[in-house]
Design a protein around this motif. Structure first.
Motif, short mmCIF file in Angstrom:
data_model
loop_
_atom_site.label_atom_id
_atom_site.label_comp_id
_atom_site.label_asym_id
_atom_site.label_seq_id
_atom_site.Cartn_x
_atom_site.Cartn_y
_atom_site.Cartn_z
N GLN A 43 -3.55 0.60 -6.37
CA GLN A 43 -2.51 -0.14 -5.65
C GLN A 43 -1.40 0.83 -5.25
OE1 GLN A 43 -2.86 -3.22 -4.70
NE2 GLN A 43 -4.77 -3.54 -5.84
N SER A 44 -1.52 1.38 -4.05
CA SER A 44 -0.52 2.33 -3.57
C SER A 44 0.68 1.58 -3.00
CB SER A 44 -1.11 3.23 -2.49
OG SER A 44 -1.21 2.54 -1.26
N GLU A 45 1.73 2.29 -2.65
CA GLU A 45 2.91 1.64 -2.08
C GLU A 45 2.64 1.09 -0.69
OE1 GLU A 45 5.59 5.19 -0.24
OE2 GLU A 45 5.53 5.13 -2.43
N ASN A 46 1.50 1.50 -0.10
CA ASN A 46 1.11 0.98 1.22
C ASN A 46 -0.05 -0.01 1.15
OD1 ASN A 46 2.98 2.64 2.67
ND2 ASN A 46 1.65 4.39 2.27
N GLY A 47 -0.39 -0.43 -0.07
CA GLY A 47 -1.48 -1.37 -0.23
C GLY A 47 -2.64 -0.76 -1.00
N PRO A 48 -3.69 -1.56 -1.26
CA PRO A 48 -4.83 -1.08 -2.04
C PRO A 48 -5.63 0.00 -1.32
CG PRO A 48 -5.29 -3.25 -1.12
CD PRO A 48 -3.85 -2.96 -0.85
N VAL A 49 -6.07 1.00 -2.09
CA VAL A 49 -6.87 2.10 -1.55
C VAL A 49 -8.05 2.35 -2.48
CG1 VAL A 49 -6.90 4.51 -0.81
CG2 VAL A 49 -4.80 3.19 -0.60
N ASN A 119 5.97 11.11 4.40
CA ASN A 119 6.34 11.63 5.72
C ASN A 119 5.38 12.70 6.24
OD1 ASN A 119 6.97 13.66 3.94
ND2 ASN A 119 9.06 13.98 4.66
N ILE A 120 4.20 12.87 5.62
CA ILE A 120 3.26 13.88 6.11
C ILE A 120 2.73 13.50 7.49
CG2 ILE A 120 2.54 14.71 3.84
CD1 ILE A 120 0.06 12.99 4.06
N LYS A 121 2.31 14.52 8.24
CA LYS A 121 1.78 14.29 9.58
C LYS A 121 0.28 14.04 9.52
CE LYS A 121 5.12 17.64 11.41
NZ LYS A 121 5.28 18.96 12.07
N ASN A 122 -0.26 13.53 10.62
CA ASN A 122 -1.72 13.35 10.80
C ASN A 122 -2.35 12.46 9.73
OD1 ASN A 122 -1.95 15.12 13.11
ND2 ASN A 122 -1.64 16.83 11.70
N THR A 134 -0.12 8.32 -0.41
CA THR A 134 1.19 8.95 -0.24
C THR A 134 2.25 8.26 -1.10
OG1 THR A 134 1.74 7.56 1.67
CG2 THR A 134 0.67 9.67 2.10
N TYR A 135 3.29 9.02 -1.42
CA TYR A 135 4.41 8.50 -2.20
C TYR A 135 5.71 8.81 -1.47
CZ TYR A 135 1.03 8.33 -6.04
OH TYR A 135 -0.07 8.06 -6.82
N THR A 136 6.68 7.91 -1.60
CA THR A 136 8.01 8.15 -1.04
C THR A 136 8.83 8.92 -2.06
OG1 THR A 136 7.92 6.11 0.27
CG2 THR A 136 10.10 7.07 -0.14
N TRP A 137 9.35 10.06 -1.65
CA TRP A 137 10.11 10.92 -2.56
C TRP A 137 11.30 10.16 -3.14
CZ3 TRP A 137 9.93 15.17 -5.32
CH2 TRP A 137 11.10 15.71 -5.82
N GLY A 138 11.41 10.17 -4.47
CA GLY A 138 12.54 9.56 -5.14
C GLY A 138 12.43 8.07 -5.38
N TYR A 142 11.17 10.48 -12.35
CA TYR A 142 10.28 11.62 -12.56
C TYR A 142 9.17 11.36 -13.57
CZ TYR A 142 12.79 12.87 -16.91
OH TYR A 142 13.34 12.87 -18.16
N LEU A 143 9.40 10.51 -14.56
CA LEU A 143 8.37 10.21 -15.56
C LEU A 143 7.43 9.10 -15.08
CD1 LEU A 143 10.43 10.47 -18.87
CD2 LEU A 143 8.91 12.17 -17.85
N THR A 144 8.00 8.09 -14.43
CA THR A 144 7.16 7.01 -13.89
C THR A 144 6.22 7.55 -12.83
OG1 THR A 144 8.96 5.43 -14.29
CG2 THR A 144 7.21 4.73 -12.80
N GLN A 145 6.67 8.57 -12.09
CA GLN A 145 5.82 9.18 -11.06
C GLN A 145 4.56 9.78 -11.69
OE1 GLN A 145 6.39 9.61 -7.30
NE2 GLN A 145 4.23 9.66 -7.89
#
Length: 308
Positions: A43-49, A119-122, A134-138, A142-145
């Motif tokens: 379950q990513s921040e953009n939906g299931p992968v 924010n990566i390209k392509n 992908t993850y949004t910085w911040g 730091y531990l939950t990440q």
């Protein structure tokens, strides 16, 4: 009779052996195919992968290298900052350097999972090569990440175990440091990079998460005012005394302009006059992964407590 039986027995043994070898090869081949076919839903921040249950060839485009290495997962490609990080020098010796624009090179690496920042390209092209998360910085601390990356790599248990252990050790060290320097003593973290100086809040690597979050050490009011919200603040050497607390930690790059340390303004800062300045290597200090955090925890303990 014995002469007649021997060729027959030998032939039978050879047939059984060949069948056994074929079955063994088939089993191994099936096992590899099954392993590759196994996936989990993350379950990513953009939906299931759908991602591999046991990824074996990771491409990392935006850090998180130390998180993956600490969890024992193989890496085949990393970003330039990770590749040049001296902390990972040995582990990444034979790993390729890539970016979000090196699509052909990434294809050649045959990754089974790609990780990067939001924010990566392509991104659409990358998703066609392998599952991309992908993850949004911040967005996460730091531990939950690290726990979140553990979930992605199907190693949540291992990630949580490290986090709990690290928190206990960092908090215990913080209690010991506060007992030595005083509950109200303040600590400032700055970085000398090129010709620039920066002061940091409580979540911008360079040991800040450990010092301010885990150890509960205090930062000067001026640092709170200018750096806490955005995480960092650029300043000039002339105003540095306004930001430096009872103790000063300097993240220093090898090619940094450190002429400010030769000025009377700097030399007259109380923390400097009292010998309360600790310098860490700037290269690699901008990471907040378990390997880097372990190094920073040892640096902080040694700086404040000596050999205790």
């Amino acid at each position: 009779m014995k002469k007649l039986l021997f060729p027959f027995i030998l032939l039978l043994v050879l047939i059984i052996s060949a069948c056994s070898n074929n079955n063994s090869s088939k089993d191994e081949s099936d096992s590899v195919k099954e392993d590759k076919a196994k996936t989990i839903t993350y379950q990513s921040e953009n939906g299931p992968v759908e991602v591999p249950a046991n990824p074996k060839r990771l491409v990392l485009l935006s850090g998180y290298t130390g998180n993956v290495l600490q969890l024992g997962v193989n890496v085949v490609g990393v970003d330039v900052w990770s590749k040049n990080n001296p902390t990972f020098k040995d582990e990444l010796k034979d790993v390729a350097e890539v970016s979000d624009e090196n699509i052909e090179k990434i294809i050649e690496l045959e990754p089974d999972l790609i990780i990067g920042l939001s924010n990566i390209k392509n991104i659409d092209k990358l998703k066609k090569i392998a599952p991309t998360v992908t993850y949004t910085w911040g967005k996460l601390d730091y531990l939950t990440q690290h726990i979140e990356i553990g979930k992605l790599l199907n190693k949540e248990k291992e990630a949580r175990a490290w986090v709990e252990d690290f928190k206990k050790r960092a908090e215990a060290a913080g209690e010991e440091i506060r007992a030595k320097i005083g509950e109200d003593a303040t600590v400032t973290v700055i970085e000398s990079y090129g010709k620039d100086l920066y002061v940091f809040g409580d979540n911008w690597a360079r040991g800040t998460e450990i010092l301010y979050q885990s150890m509960k050490l205090k930062m000067p009011e001026k640092v709170k005012e200018m750096a806490l919200k955005d995480g960092y603040y650029a300043l000039s050497a002339e105003v540095l005394p306004e930001y430096v607390g009872d103790y000063l930690i300097i993240s220093k790059y090898q090619d940094a302009d450190v002429s400010f340390q030769e000025t009377e303004t700097y030399k007259n800062i109380p923390a400097v006059k009292n010998g309360h300045v600790f310098e860490m290597r700037g290269e690699g200090a901008s990471f907040s992964d378990p390997i880097t955090l372990e190094n920073q925890l040892e640096f902080i303990k040694k700086s404040f407590l000596g050999n205790n």
